[in-house]
Scaffold this active site. Structure first.
Site, PDB file in Angstrom:
ATOM      1  N   LYS A 137       0.635  -1.203   0.304  1.00  0.00           N
ATOM      2  CA  LYS A 137      -0.061   0.047   0.193  1.00  0.00           C
ATOM      3  C   LYS A 137       0.717   1.264   0.092  1.00  0.00           C
ATOM      4  CE  LYS A 137      -3.815  -2.917   2.088  1.00  0.00           C
ATOM      5  NZ  LYS A 137      -4.111  -2.519   3.389  1.00  0.00           N
ATOM      6  N   GLN A 176      -4.300  -1.698   9.830  1.00  0.00           N
ATOM      7  CA  GLN A 176      -4.529  -3.055   8.824  1.00  0.00           C
ATOM      8  C   GLN A 176      -4.955  -4.226   9.869  1.00  0.00           C
ATOM      9  OE1 GLN A 176      -2.415  -3.635   6.188  1.00  0.00           O
ATOM     10  NE2 GLN A 176      -3.881  -5.484   6.185  1.00  0.00           N
ATOM     11  N   ASP A 198     -10.882   2.266   4.450  1.00  0.00           N
ATOM     12  CA  ASP A 198     -11.307   1.823   4.039  1.00  0.00           C
ATOM     13  C   ASP A 198     -13.323   1.457   4.459  1.00  0.00           C
ATOM     14  OD1 ASP A 198      -9.362  -0.383   3.875  1.00  0.00           O
ATOM     15  OD2 ASP A 198      -9.106  -0.167   5.867  1.00  0.00           O
TER      16      ASP A 198
END
Ligand code: NAD
Length: 287
Positions: free
Chosen positions: A53, A97, A120
């Site tokens: 990422k 994460q 997200d």
């Protein structure tokens, strides 16, 4: 032969478009979009995902701000960091994460993120916006699935779509997005009876079960489009591991189009994370 939808090529296009948008923001005197990534502990798979990422952020001109915390970090410390990032005008997206260490309540942590920075798309406000079709930030993998489908389908109205899997991060949000396009969506899961019969009626199958090669050739009607979200790492007899999807792709020649694993949905997820970050930055600029 079924068309193989090239997720790598489509992701590269999305990333190029995102980089172009970043250049436009910066050349107009704006701040480069910033993505804060929080990684707690040293889960090897998470390290790989975070590394990818961050590398893609750099390529697109997005500033990535890494926060690597030790596994024993207390929940209150993570929450305080999120409060700080929520208040920082140079941070437009915040990504925690997953998985988090067991002593941390993931739902509490995700709920603390400002919904406007929740790239997200997991915050209940964004989930609510998605289910009511009122904007918000959409989870990255479902967004990627829609872009892949858009490359082969113009009009979803009345299409029968079968989604296999009902998780909060893939199955449910992808079903919402398809309903918004006026498809007729059947959401199935591990307890669904007669799944092959249900799947055989579908114009589109989105397989997100995490069950290797679950979807066999006889499950798929001729001309259907099949999106394979599944990623399972399996060991070969020679000790090497490889990634296997949820579909027996070699049995799907009669489909209209299928996504490969790897190289289908996977690359789209990161591309959509970056496009969500730029979207959040643009919205912050006009807020
Ligand atoms: P999950 O475990 O949270 O949910 C799986 C869902 O599939 C559940 O609803 C379960 O009921 C259903 N299911 C499981 N086995 C089934 C079976 N045999 N028949 C019918 N339904 C079944 O998983 P998830 O987080 O939604 O992920 C699903 C898969 O997608 C995994 O392989 C995951 O690695 C992959 N994934 C890929 C990406 C990507 O970027 N490509 C992103 C997220 C998840």
């Amino acid at each position: 032969m079924a068309e193989i939808i090239d997720g790598k090529a489509l992701a590269a296009k999305v990333l190029a478009g995102t980089a172009e948008e970043v250049r436009a923001i910066v050349s107009a005197g704006g701040d480069a979009p910033g993505l804060a990534v929080i990684l707690v502990g040293k889960d090897p798979a998470s390290e790989v995902y975070v590394g990818r990422k961050i590398a893609q952020c750099r390529k697109a001109g997005i500033r990535s701000i890494e926060h690597r915390l030790p596994a024993e970090t207390e929940q209150e410390v993570v929450l305080a960091l999120i409060d700080e990032l929520n208040a920082d005008p140079l941070v437009h997206g915040i990504l925690v994460q997953l998985p988090l260490p067991r002593h941390i309540d993931a739902a509490r942590v995700l709920d603390r993120i400002d919904p406007a920075k929740d790239v997200d798309g997991f915050h209940p406000v964004n989930v609510g916006r998605l289910s009511t079709g009122t904007g918000g930030l959409v989870p990255c993998t479902p967004l990627g699935v829609m872009l892949l489908l858009d490359s082969v389908i113009d009009d979803y109205r009345g299409l029968n779509v079968v989604v296999i899997g009902k998780s909060n991060i893939v199955g449910k949000p992808v079903s919402m997005l398809l309903l918004e396009r006026e498809a007729t969506v059947t959401v199935t899961h591990i307890e669904t009876r007669d799944l092959p019969d249900i799947a055989r009626k579908a114009d589109v199958i989105v397989a997100a079960a995490g069950a290797p090669q679950l979807v066999r050739g006889y499950w798929v009607k001729p001309g259907a489009v099949v999106i394979d979200v599944g990623i399972t790492r399996v060991a070969d007899h020679d000790g090497n591991t490889r990634i296997v999807g949820d579909c027996a792709t070699h049995e799907l020649d009669h489909a209209k189009a299928v996504t490969p694993v790897p190289g289908g949905v996977g690359p789209m997820t990161i591309a959509c994370l970056l496009s969500n970050t730029v979207l959040a930055a643009k919205r912050a600029a006009v807020a």
